[in-house]
Design a protein around this motif. Sequence first.
Motif, PDB file in Angstrom:
ATOM      1  N   GLU A   1       0.814  -1.209   0.000  1.00 30.34           N
ATOM      2  CA  GLU A   1       0.000   0.000   0.000  1.00 30.34           C
ATOM      3  C   GLU A   1       0.848   1.260   0.000  1.00 30.34           C
ATOM      4  N   LEU A   2       2.059   1.193   0.554  1.00 26.45           N
ATOM      5  CA  LEU A   2       2.934   2.369   0.628  1.00 26.45           C
ATOM      6  C   LEU A   2       3.871   2.476  -0.562  1.00 26.45           C
ATOM      7  N   LEU A   3       3.874   1.463  -1.434  1.00 23.63           N
ATOM      8  CA  LEU A   3       4.858   1.420  -2.523  1.00 23.63           C
ATOM      9  C   LEU A   3       4.203   1.386  -3.894  1.00 23.63           C
ATOM     10  N   GLU A   4       2.933   1.754  -3.988  1.00 21.66           N
ATOM     11  CA  GLU A   4       2.220   1.644  -5.255  1.00 21.66           C
ATOM     12  C   GLU A   4       2.776   2.623  -6.287  1.00 21.66           C
ATOM     13  N   GLY A   5       2.957   2.120  -7.486  1.00 24.71           N
ATOM     14  CA  GLY A   5       3.256   2.983  -8.618  1.00 24.71           C
ATOM     15  C   GLY A   5       4.637   3.575  -8.665  1.00 24.71           C
TER      16      GLY A   5
ATOM     17  N   SER B   1       8.615   7.684 -15.228  1.00 27.53           N
ATOM     18  CA  SER B   1       7.588   7.978 -14.236  1.00 27.53           C
ATOM     19  C   SER B   1       7.287   9.468 -14.247  1.00 27.53           C
ATOM     20  N   SER B   2       6.015   9.797 -14.041  1.00 20.86           N
ATOM     21  CA  SER B   2       5.612  11.197 -14.173  1.00 20.86           C
ATOM     22  C   SER B   2       4.309  11.471 -13.445  1.00 20.86           C
ATOM     23  N   ARG B   3       4.090  12.756 -13.240  1.00 21.24           N
ATOM     24  CA  ARG B   3       2.780  13.233 -12.788  1.00 21.24           C
ATOM     25  C   ARG B   3       2.440  14.486 -13.566  1.00 21.24           C
ATOM     26  N   TYR B   4       1.172  14.597 -13.984  1.00 24.16           N
ATOM     27  CA  TYR B   4       0.733  15.723 -14.792  1.00 24.16           C
ATOM     28  C   TYR B   4      -0.578  16.253 -14.229  1.00 24.16           C
ATOM     29  N   ALA B   5      -0.592  17.551 -13.917  1.00 24.94           N
ATOM     30  CA  ALA B   5      -1.803  18.202 -13.423  1.00 24.94           C
ATOM     31  C   ALA B   5      -2.529  18.821 -14.609  1.00 24.94           C
ATOM     32  N   LEU B   6      -3.594  18.145 -15.060  1.00 24.52           N
ATOM     33  CA  LEU B   6      -4.336  18.670 -16.192  1.00 24.52           C
ATOM     34  C   LEU B   6      -5.116  19.922 -15.820  1.00 24.52           C
ATOM     35  N   SER B   7      -5.519  20.023 -14.554  1.00 23.91           N
ATOM     36  CA  SER B   7      -6.204  21.195 -14.028  1.00 23.91           C
ATOM     37  C   SER B   7      -6.067  21.163 -12.519  1.00 23.91           C
ATOM     38  N   ASN B   8      -6.671  22.140 -11.859  1.00 22.32           N
ATOM     39  CA  ASN B   8      -6.636  22.135 -10.400  1.00 22.32           C
ATOM     40  C   ASN B   8      -7.419  20.970  -9.817  1.00 22.32           C
ATOM     41  N   ALA B   9      -8.294  20.356 -10.595  1.00 22.73           N
ATOM     42  CA  ALA B   9      -9.151  19.282 -10.090  1.00 22.73           C
ATOM     43  C   ALA B   9      -8.756  17.907 -10.603  1.00 22.73           C
ATOM     44  N   LEU B  10      -7.977  17.823 -11.685  1.00 19.41           N
ATOM     45  CA  LEU B  10      -7.696  16.543 -12.315  1.00 19.41           C
ATOM     46  C   LEU B  10      -6.192  16.363 -12.513  1.00 19.41           C
ATOM     47  N   SER B  11      -5.676  15.209 -12.078  1.00 18.10           N
ATOM     48  CA  SER B  11      -4.257  14.916 -12.253  1.00 18.10           C
ATOM     49  C   SER B  11      -4.085  13.462 -12.660  1.00 18.10           C
ATOM     50  N   TRP B  12      -2.921  13.180 -13.272  1.00 20.49           N
ATOM     51  CA  TRP B  12      -2.597  11.842 -13.745  1.00 20.49           C
ATOM     52  C   TRP B  12      -1.193  11.498 -13.290  1.00 20.49           C
ATOM     53  N   ARG B  13      -1.053  10.338 -12.684  1.00 24.82           N
ATOM     54  CA  ARG B  13       0.238   9.856 -12.222  1.00 24.82           C
ATOM     55  C   ARG B  13       0.462   8.481 -12.822  1.00 24.82           C
ATOM     56  N   ALA B  14       1.678   8.219 -13.316  1.00 28.23           N
ATOM     57  CA  ALA B  14       1.906   6.936 -13.972  1.00 28.23           C
ATOM     58  C   ALA B  14       3.376   6.565 -13.911  1.00 28.23           C
ATOM     59  N   SER B  15       3.640   5.260 -14.106  1.00 31.41           N
ATOM     60  CA  SER B  15       5.014   4.774 -14.182  1.00 31.41           C
ATOM     61  C   SER B  15       5.045   3.540 -15.060  1.00 31.41           C
ATOM     62  N   TYR B  16       6.171   3.347 -15.743  1.00 34.19           N
ATOM     63  CA  TYR B  16       6.358   2.166 -16.572  1.00 34.19           C
ATOM     64  C   TYR B  16       7.791   1.683 -16.410  1.00 34.19           C
ATOM     65  N   THR B  17       7.954   0.378 -16.231  1.00 36.85           N
ATOM     66  CA  THR B  17       9.281  -0.236 -16.120  1.00 36.85           C
ATOM     67  C   THR B  17       9.365  -1.400 -17.100  1.00 36.85           C
ATOM     68  N   TRP B  18      10.422  -1.381 -17.917  1.00 37.42           N
ATOM     69  CA  TRP B  18      10.726  -2.509 -18.800  1.00 37.42           C
ATOM     70  C   TRP B  18      12.028  -3.122 -18.320  1.00 37.42           C
TER      71      TRP B  18
ATOM     72  N   PHE C   1       1.761   1.290 -14.288  1.00 33.97           N
ATOM     73  CA  PHE C   1       0.803   1.764 -13.287  1.00 33.97           C
ATOM     74  C   PHE C   1       0.332   3.149 -13.691  1.00 33.97           C
ATOM     75  N   GLN C   2      -0.974   3.391 -13.545  1.00 24.83           N
ATOM     76  CA  GLN C   2      -1.485   4.745 -13.730  1.00 24.83           C
ATOM     77  C   GLN C   2      -2.601   5.004 -12.732  1.00 24.83           C
ATOM     78  N   GLN C   3      -2.723   6.258 -12.358  1.00 22.59           N
ATOM     79  CA  GLN C   3      -3.762   6.667 -11.417  1.00 22.59           C
ATOM     80  C   GLN C   3      -4.321   8.013 -11.863  1.00 22.59           C
ATOM     81  N   TRP C   4      -5.624   8.036 -12.052  1.00 23.56           N
ATOM     82  CA  TRP C   4      -6.339   9.275 -12.325  1.00 23.56           C
ATOM     83  C   TRP C   4      -6.982   9.746 -11.025  1.00 23.56           C
ATOM     84  N   GLN C   5      -6.736  10.983 -10.660  1.00 23.81           N
ATOM     85  CA  GLN C   5      -7.316  11.542  -9.434  1.00 23.81           C
ATOM     86  C   GLN C   5      -8.139  12.782  -9.778  1.00 23.81           C
TER      87      GLN C   5
END
Length: 720
Positions: free
Chosen positions: A99-103, A573-590, A617-621
Motif C-alpha cells: 500500500e505504501l509502494l504503489e506505482g 515515471s511522471s505526474r501531470y496536473a491537467l487542471s486544479n481538479a484533475l491529475s494523472w500519475r503513472a510509471s512504466y518499467t521494462w 501503473f497509472q492513477q487518475w485523481q
Amino acid sequence: MQYLANVIAPQKLASPASFSFPALKPSLCALAIVAAITGINPAAANTEQSATNEVQGENIERLVVTATRTTRRWLDTPAAVERIDVDTLTPGMRTDAAELLEGIAGLQVDTRYNFAQDTRITLRGFGARAAFGVRGVRLRLDGIPLSMPDGQAQTSSILLDEPSSVEVLRGPLAAIHGNSAGGVIDLQTSRPLQSTVAASFSAGSANRARQHLRSVYAADNQAFTFDYARFRTDGDRPNGSVERDQWALRWYRDIGELAELIVRIDDNDAPLLEDPLALSPEQWQENPKQTAPQAATFGTRKTIRHRQQSATLRAREQGTNEWLADWQFSVWNGKREIEQYLAFPGTAISSSGAVIDLTRHFRGLNLTSTLQPLQQTPWQLTFAIDQEYQKDERLGFVNNFGERGDLRRDETGRVESRDVSVISDWQFHPRWVWVAGARRSNIDFSVADRFIVPGNPDDSGEVRYQENAWSTALNFAVTDTLSVFAGTGQGFETPTLTEMAYRNEGTGLNTALAAAKVRQHELGIKMQSTAWYLQSALFIVDSENDLVVDQSMDGRTTYRNAASTMREGFEVSSRYALSNALSWRASYTWLNATYGDVAGDTNSGNRLPGLARSNFFQQWQWQPVATGAWQPLSLRLNHHYRSAVPVDDANSMYSPSSHIWGIAAQTELLRGNTLIQPWLRVDNLTNKAYVGSVVVNQGNGRSFEPAPGRIWMAGVTLRW
C-alpha cells in the motif's frame, strides 16, 4: 506506441514457447521517445489539495536524498530517487507494505494475500530469488535498518500507519549502503507538532476488520505518541485467518537548541497467521479460491512476536554549524520469535524438520556525520560507522500432522558486520554535482550445531567476508527545469545463514560460497515544470557468482556460485496536473533480466524467475468538489498491468499477465471539534482471476499465490 501495445497485450498461461517479446536494446533516443510520448512519472511528493501547487512546492525542491544524506534539490541529485507522501496514496487498511509502494518505477511489489508470508519486493530485479522475506533491497525506518546484517528483511514488523513519506533510491549510489543493497527503501516519519487523539475503524471483504488508536501529546520541547492497531480477518481463502496486534510508543525530546532525542518502543504480536499455501498452475486454473490440501494435513501456520527498541540522537537542523552540517547517532535492539509449520513432515534425520522454532536477537549502532571542509565551497563529506549483530537460535522438529514431533535441528547462528563508509557531495560548478562514495564491510558468519547424530553430521563452522563497495555519479543541470545524470558503481551480496548452512561433501558451513559481485550503470533525465514533472532512467546491472541451488534432498538444500546475470531496462515515471481538479500519475518499467551464458548450465540465457518484463501503473485523481461541507472530495481510478512472470530457472511455466483496476474515494468533514475522514476502495474491480505473486523454483510445483476476486474495504477516522 506500437511496442507498448505489444508488450501490454494480455497473455494466457502457457509454456515459454507461447510468449514472444520483441528484441529491444534501450538507448537514450528510445528513452526520450518514450518519455515524450507517455509523459509517465510517479510523484515524488503530492498533496490532495492541489496538484499544481505541489509540483511547485518546496518539499520537491528540497527533499532529503537517501543517497547523499544531505538536503539537495531533486533536480540536482545524480540518481533515480523518488519520494512519495503517504497522505497522497490510495486510502486503505494499511495491512500490507504494498500500500505504501504503489506505482513507484523500478519496484515490483507482489501482494501474496497470505499474511503468513511477507510482501514480495523486488527492485530492478534485486530480490527476485528470495523464497521468503526481502533480499537484495535495504529497508530502513528513519535511518534505522530493518534489514539484518546477512541481508534479509521483513516488512511484517512495520506499523504502516506511522510513515509520513517513502523514499526509494535505485541505481549505483545504493551500493554504498552495504550488503545486499541493490536499492534502498527508506520509510520516514514526522515529529507531531499538535496534541491530538484519533481513532480509525475499517472493515472489508473476508471479514477484514482493523482498528487503530493514536494519542499524541505535543509541547514546545517534547512530544509523545502512542499507537495501538488490531487486525483480524478470516482470509481470502480457507486456512487464511489472521490475528495481529501492534503497539508503538515514541518520545521526541529537544536537547538544548542543537540536538533532538527520539526513543522508539515497538511490539508486534501475531499469534495466528494461517498459511493457505500456494497452488499449482493446474489447481489455480481449476479453482483459484481453493486451499492446497497440504494446509489441512500439516496445519500450516505461523506465529510472530517482534519487539524492538531504538534511540536516535540527531541534529535538530542542518547547517547550523560552520563545519558540521549534520550528524546522527542511533542504537537499536530487538528480538523476533517465529514458530512456523511447513507443508511436509520433515521426518528424515538430515531434513532440519518441518516445524521451525526461531528466536532472533539483533542489535546495532550507527554514527553518521556530515562535514563542510571548505566554507566557501559547496562540498560536503559524510562519514558513517555501522556495527550490527544477529543471533539466530534455531530449532527444527518433525511436523506430525500439525503437531510438534521429534527434534531434527538445534543450532545457533551468528552474524556480525562492521562497516565504514564515506560519501563526497561536491557542487563544483553551478550546473554540475558530483557524488562519490566508498564502503568497507567485514561480515562474520558462524554456526554452532548441537544436533549431531548418526546420519546428521556436525554442521558447525565459520567464515568471514571482507568486501568493498563504491559508486560515483554526476548530475548536469541543462536548464533550471531539465537535468541529466549518470552513475556507475559496484556492490556485493553475501549468502545468508540459511544458504550457507550445508555443503555437499563433509560437514560445517559451506565456506566455499563467495559473495556475489554486482555492477550497476545508470543514465537518466529529470524534467520539472509548474504542472508536471518527469524522471526517466536507463540501467544495466550485471553480476558474477550469483547463488543457485546445487542439490536439494529431504529438506537439506545446498547452494553454489555458478550463475552470472544481466539486467537491462528503462523506467519512466511522471505526474501531470491537467487542471486544479484533475491529475494523472503513472510509471512504466521494462526489465530484461536473464542468466548469462555459462558452459554446462542449462539455464544459460533464460529469464530470471519471479520478474515481469513490463510493469505499468497509472492513477487518475479527480477532486470534483471545490467548496462546501464535503471538501475535499477525492476520487481515484487505478490501473496496474503486469506481464507474464516465469516461475523457475528453466522458464518451464509462466504466470499469466493481468490488467487490474481499482477505485477509491475519500473526503473529510468537520463537525465541531471532530474531523471525520471516511474512505472507500474497491480492488480488482472487474473481478479478474490473476496471480498475486509467484514462489520461485518451487520443487513441489505449487508456484502460484492467487489473488482474490473483487474485494472492498471501507473505513473512517475520527480526530479530535
